[in-house]
Design a protein around this motif. Sequence first.
Motif, PDB file in Angstrom:
ATOM      1  N   CYS A  90       0.848  -1.208   0.000  1.00 49.22           N
ATOM      2  CA  CYS A  90       0.000   0.000   0.000  1.00 49.22           C
ATOM      3  C   CYS A  90       0.881   1.257   0.000  1.00 49.22           C
ATOM      4  O   CYS A  90       2.108   1.190   0.109  1.00 49.22           O
ATOM      5  N   CYS A  93       3.109   1.426   3.239  1.00 48.78           N
ATOM      6  CA  CYS A  93       4.161   0.406   3.298  1.00 48.78           C
ATOM      7  C   CYS A  93       5.292   0.765   2.346  1.00 48.78           C
ATOM      8  O   CYS A  93       6.470   0.600   2.663  1.00 48.78           O
ATOM      9  N   CYS A 101      -0.099   1.126   7.643  1.00 44.02           N
ATOM     10  CA  CYS A 101      -0.570   0.264   6.545  1.00 44.02           C
ATOM     11  C   CYS A 101      -2.098   0.270   6.448  1.00 44.02           C
ATOM     12  O   CYS A 101      -2.801   0.105   7.437  1.00 44.02           O
TER      13      CYS A 101
END
Length: 338
Positions: A90, A93, A101
């Motif tokens: 994502c 991340c 996250c």
Amino acid sequence: MLGAFWKDGRIQLEEVPTPSIEKDEVLIKVLASGICGTDLHVFAGKAYGKEGIIRGHEFSGKVIAIGEKVKGIKEGDLVAVDPNITCGYCYYCRRGEIHLCENLRAIGVDVNGGFAEYCKVPFKQLYSFSSNISPLEAAMMEPVACALHGIEKIGIKLGDSVLIVGGGALGLILMQLAYIHGASKVVVVEPIESKRKVAKELGATYVIDPLKEKVDEIIKDLTQGRGVDVGIEAVGKGDTVKLTIENMRRGGRVLIFGVAPLSDYIAISPYEIYSKELTITGSFVNPYTNSRALALIEEKRINIEKIISHKFSLREIEKAILTGLSGEALRVILYFEE
Ligand SMILES: [Zn+2]
Ligand SMILES: [Zn+2]
């Protein structure tokens, strides 16, 4: 195996099949499992907890079986668990902010956790530890890692004065880390006498009973009238966040560490934040701090034994929860025979 499920608004011990593992998972026999304040909020009906889940996210155990794709861990290893599983793909991340996250899932919150005899865990969540420390100490890797993230985020400088509001398990871990990070003095505000006593034993410069003493007057006395350099709220209440902010010096830095109810709000004067140039920040979970937290525990740089105030078996979990909810306990932990 025996597992403590959160179902219909209460904890229910049930006998269920031991989980079977996927290729990248490890089956561990749980050896110690801490009851976190967030678990207590759920058990008290003050926060939502997912139905039908075995809770418990602060735990350690022994590896019983490994999947064929597991690397770096073998049967018989002692391991501590990082419960926070991030996606890796994502927005957050990919920018190195894994704790934010979008697809964060936590063991013991979203999937079955450590209030059970066995638990399956993806191998990348595991950290091996030596038999120099007990499984009870190792189970505290996660809370120590969360505190470590908070301390580094607020950036204590050598010689800073630090106020910690809340002398619970995390407040006292934060205090010890503040000293390692170079604090010259740490003042702990805590209404429960037994917790103030442990704070003193662990090196608090000064402890304040907010029910009997005037916090702001004492802080002024201790800081030549200025207020502290760094304030850490480790209770999780609007009122105590306000108290922390009120005791900051000009240019002070405030860390909101406690988990407050969604319904809590505080009124702050924007002018005060502006003119005193205050920094107010939060810290959430434990990004990239687990191995260092475990190293500090292994090297006995922080005292975990005094933080664990009560031990119960899994069958005594209801008693353990009541002890946690009493407010007198530091960390209540479940232990299991090897
Ligand atoms: Zn926790
Ligand atoms: Zn992600």
